[in-house]
Scaffold this motif. Structure first.
Motif, PDB file in Angstrom:
ATOM      1  N   GLY A  82      -8.906  -2.734  11.897  1.00  0.00           N
ATOM      2  CA  GLY A  82      -9.458  -3.575  10.831  1.00  0.00           C
ATOM      3  C   GLY A  82      -8.376  -4.140   9.939  1.00  0.00           C
ATOM      4  O   GLY A  82      -7.190  -4.081  10.257  1.00  0.00           O
TER       5      GLY A  82
ATOM      6  N   VAL B  29      -3.161  -7.797  -8.813  1.00  0.00           N
ATOM      7  CA  VAL B  29      -2.681  -8.258  -7.512  1.00  0.00           C
ATOM      8  C   VAL B  29      -3.872  -8.375  -6.572  1.00  0.00           C
ATOM      9  O   VAL B  29      -4.739  -7.493  -6.546  1.00  0.00           O
ATOM     10  N   SER B  30      -3.936  -9.478  -5.838  1.00  0.00           N
ATOM     11  CA  SER B  30      -4.972  -9.623  -4.810  1.00  0.00           C
ATOM     12  C   SER B  30      -4.317  -9.850  -3.460  1.00  0.00           C
ATOM     13  O   SER B  30      -3.259 -10.480  -3.372  1.00  0.00           O
ATOM     14  N   PHE B  31      -4.938  -9.297  -2.429  1.00  0.00           N
ATOM     15  CA  PHE B  31      -4.535  -9.591  -1.057  1.00  0.00           C
ATOM     16  C   PHE B  31      -5.756 -10.121  -0.321  1.00  0.00           C
ATOM     17  O   PHE B  31      -6.809  -9.485  -0.316  1.00  0.00           O
ATOM     18  N   ARG B 108       4.293  -3.142 -11.111  1.00  0.00           N
ATOM     19  CA  ARG B 108       4.717  -2.369  -9.951  1.00  0.00           C
ATOM     20  C   ARG B 108       3.550  -1.554  -9.382  1.00  0.00           C
ATOM     21  O   ARG B 108       3.361  -1.479  -8.161  1.00  0.00           O
ATOM     22  N   PHE B 111       1.102  -3.881  -7.508  1.00  0.00           N
ATOM     23  CA  PHE B 111       1.649  -4.306  -6.209  1.00  0.00           C
ATOM     24  C   PHE B 111       1.616  -3.163  -5.203  1.00  0.00           C
ATOM     25  O   PHE B 111       1.158  -3.323  -4.067  1.00  0.00           O
ATOM     26  N   ALA B 114      -1.899  -2.186  -4.013  1.00  0.00           N
ATOM     27  CA  ALA B 114      -2.512  -3.177  -3.116  1.00  0.00           C
ATOM     28  C   ALA B 114      -1.930  -3.052  -1.705  1.00  0.00           C
ATOM     29  O   ALA B 114      -2.667  -3.097  -0.704  1.00  0.00           O
ATOM     30  N   GLU B 115      -0.611  -2.866  -1.608  1.00  0.00           N
ATOM     31  CA  GLU B 115       0.016  -2.698  -0.282  1.00  0.00           C
ATOM     32  C   GLU B 115      -0.477  -1.426   0.383  1.00  0.00           C
ATOM     33  O   GLU B 115      -0.750  -1.398   1.592  1.00  0.00           O
ATOM     34  N   MET B 118      -4.040  -1.827   1.748  1.00  0.00           N
ATOM     35  CA  MET B 118      -4.066  -2.591   3.007  1.00  0.00           C
ATOM     36  C   MET B 118      -3.523  -1.758   4.169  1.00  0.00           C
ATOM     37  O   MET B 118      -4.087  -1.765   5.269  1.00  0.00           O
ATOM     38  N   ASP B 119      -2.417  -1.054   3.940  1.00  0.00           N
ATOM     39  CA  ASP B 119      -1.810  -0.265   5.017  1.00  0.00           C
ATOM     40  C   ASP B 119      -2.764   0.839   5.487  1.00  0.00           C
ATOM     41  O   ASP B 119      -2.947   1.046   6.690  1.00  0.00           O
ATOM     42  N   LEU B 121      -6.082   1.029   4.976  1.00  0.00           N
ATOM     43  CA  LEU B 121      -7.306   0.431   5.497  1.00  0.00           C
ATOM     44  C   LEU B 121      -7.163   0.064   6.980  1.00  0.00           C
ATOM     45  O   LEU B 121      -8.101   0.222   7.766  1.00  0.00           O
ATOM     46  N   LYS B 122      -5.968  -0.427   7.350  1.00  0.00           N
ATOM     47  CA  LYS B 122      -5.759  -0.867   8.739  1.00  0.00           C
ATOM     48  C   LYS B 122      -5.856   0.282   9.729  1.00  0.00           C
ATOM     49  O   LYS B 122      -6.255   0.080  10.871  1.00  0.00           O
ATOM     50  N   ALA B 149       3.478   1.487   8.956  1.00  0.00           N
ATOM     51  CA  ALA B 149       3.168   1.045   7.592  1.00  0.00           C
ATOM     52  C   ALA B 149       2.327   2.087   6.864  1.00  0.00           C
ATOM     53  O   ALA B 149       2.488   2.315   5.667  1.00  0.00           O
ATOM     54  N   ARG B 152       4.608   5.302   5.940  1.00  0.00           N
ATOM     55  CA  ARG B 152       5.617   5.240   4.865  1.00  0.00           C
ATOM     56  C   ARG B 152       5.067   5.700   3.519  1.00  0.00           C
ATOM     57  O   ARG B 152       5.839   5.982   2.605  1.00  0.00           O
TER      58      ARG B 152
ATOM     59  N   VAL C  28      -2.635 -13.833   2.131  1.00  0.00           N
ATOM     60  CA  VAL C  28      -2.364 -14.488   0.848  1.00  0.00           C
ATOM     61  C   VAL C  28      -2.319 -13.410  -0.232  1.00  0.00           C
ATOM     62  O   VAL C  28      -3.262 -12.628  -0.369  1.00  0.00           O
ATOM     63  N   SER C  30      -1.790 -12.744  -4.375  1.00  0.00           N
ATOM     64  CA  SER C  30      -1.687 -13.358  -5.704  1.00  0.00           C
ATOM     65  C   SER C  30      -1.304 -12.290  -6.722  1.00  0.00           C
ATOM     66  O   SER C  30      -1.710 -11.136  -6.603  1.00  0.00           O
ATOM     67  N   ARG C 107       1.222 -10.004   6.454  1.00  0.00           N
ATOM     68  CA  ARG C 107       1.036  -9.486   5.109  1.00  0.00           C
ATOM     69  C   ARG C 107       2.310  -9.014   4.446  1.00  0.00           C
ATOM     70  O   ARG C 107       2.474  -9.162   3.240  1.00  0.00           O
ATOM     71  N   ARG C 108       3.244  -8.425   5.225  1.00  0.00           N
ATOM     72  CA  ARG C 108       4.448  -7.891   4.581  1.00  0.00           C
ATOM     73  C   ARG C 108       5.239  -9.007   3.902  1.00  0.00           C
ATOM     74  O   ARG C 108       5.728  -8.850   2.778  1.00  0.00           O
ATOM     75  N   PHE C 111       3.444 -10.084   0.631  1.00  0.00           N
ATOM     76  CA  PHE C 111       3.616  -9.085  -0.437  1.00  0.00           C
ATOM     77  C   PHE C 111       5.039  -9.115  -0.997  1.00  0.00           C
ATOM     78  O   PHE C 111       5.245  -9.165  -2.208  1.00  0.00           O
TER      79      PHE C 111
END
Lengths: 83, 159, 159, 83
Positions: A82, B29-31, B108, B111, B114-115, B118-119, B121-122, B149, B152, C28, C30, C107-108, C111
């Motif tokens: 996902g 921060v949004s992704f 910080r 950011f 948010a990273e 995403m990491d 969630l994947k 990812a 880390r 993307v 922000s 994404r990397r 970010f």
């Protein structure tokens, strides 16, 4: 036992879910996968290489050595993709 | 806040909802992840064009996994709010798939969180992607890059 | 794309403008910076409450500095687009000050480029903040943390 | 020479910009700051500690050893605090 199949496991088995009661000597997740592989052509294709699969019991990922119970919900799927 | 839905979403509306009438937030921060028209297998021209992407998930487990991931982010960083939205169903190239928004006093934390979301969630949320391409359909395979990812963040847990 | 303006901005509209009718963008990011009601000098309760923040800048040099920073980000990461908006004038707590948006296939890159733009913008673009607090007004002082945040990108230049 | 002042430099000098021609022996940015510090009380306060200031010639930040020319735009300000 409630069995769920996702992604290409679902496609190969040909079902999204079913209820099945394995024999009493099938006591672990690993044994369950070996038994399912013998249930027909689709199952054989889905469970040919158990190392490709992840298993969740009652929605928690578990290792193949985990014991199973008749009332469990057991799900089979490849690694998540996902995001 | 977690949502799993077929319909699209509006990143601007989610950012606004997190910050409305608040004065302690310094950073948001949004992704946004979108369906690409090129295969995820690589960037070279030999990869087939993607015509659609279908997202399958494990209802029930997905909600629990996303709630765990969000809780872990709040345990690691001082967030004032967060949003995770993941779409399911059949999507076309250019459409948004996933949104993560984090808000904090400082940039910080926003950011990093948010990273992290995403990491994790994947690799930790039960979604599967099926690509339709001009050369046929295939299930997207998990990548070692995504596993790396996720890994880390293992060292820096505050929980 | 760079804008320096008194009026507010809409992060959602900028994200949409960067992605509209595109199918090569996968990610993307922000960043929205907002005026906080607590002094930037620290987080403890002894710091005065901020009632307003005024942004001064050096017209001409600001535009050139932001263009340089944006060009540097595009030289370092494979971006498909970017936006930097910085407000000037007198702002109230809760109002947005700065927006950075980055778009990329992956994404990397999105970010990292967004973090880079924010870090460089803080120390390399000619803006000065004056805080009005319930204990009087003061010019915000540059921090070593911001200098360090800028410096960490020095090693990884692709330019 | 066009001189610009920003932030608290502007407040102390009492001007945002002015045109001034320093004596011919004022040849560098550092010498210019020393000369400006002698131009009155506000200037003295603004230029008392040149180490606190950044200087841009024609919108590029330069070190105090940089030579100046009559047609330059020279700006004085503390470190940036935007973002």
């Amino acid at each position: 036992m409630k069995l769920l199949y996702f992604s290409w496991v679902r496609e190969r088995v040909g079902l999204a879910e079913e209820t099945k009661l394995p024999p009493a000597d099938v006591k672990t997740v690993g044994a369950l996968m070996a038994w399912l592989a013998e249930q027909g052509e689709g199952y054989a294709a889905a469970f040919a290489d158990p190392a490709l699969l992840k298993v969740a019991i009652n929605q928690k990922i578990v290792p193949p050595t985990t014991p199973i119970a008749d009332e469990d919900e057991v799900a089979f799927f490849p690694p998540f993709t996902g995001g | 806040m977690i949502r799993i839905q077929q319909e699209t979403f509006d990143p601007g509306a989610e950012i606004k909802a997190l910050t409305q009438d608040r004065t302690e937030i310094g950073a948001v921060v949004s992704f946004t992840g979108l369906v690409r028209g090129a295969s995820s297998g690589g960037d070279d021209a030999s990869h087939p064009t993607i015509t659609a992407m279908t997202l399958e998930h494990y209802p029930g487990m997905t909600e629990a996994a996303l709630a765990d991931i969000e809780a872990e982010a709040h345990a690691r960083w001082p967030l004032t709010g967060s949003v995770i939205i993941h779409r399911i169903g059949r999507l076309l190239p250019g459409e948004p798939i996933v949104l993560v928004v984090t808000a904090s006093a400082h940039r910080r934390a926003a950011f990093e969180a948010a990273e992290f979301l995403m990491d994790w969630l994947k690799t930790k949320a039960p979604f599967w992607k099926r690509e339709e391409t001009d050369a046929g359909a295939r299930w997207v395979e998990a990548t070692e890059a995504d596993e790396a990812a996720t890994a880390r963040w293992a060292q820096s847990s505050a929980g």
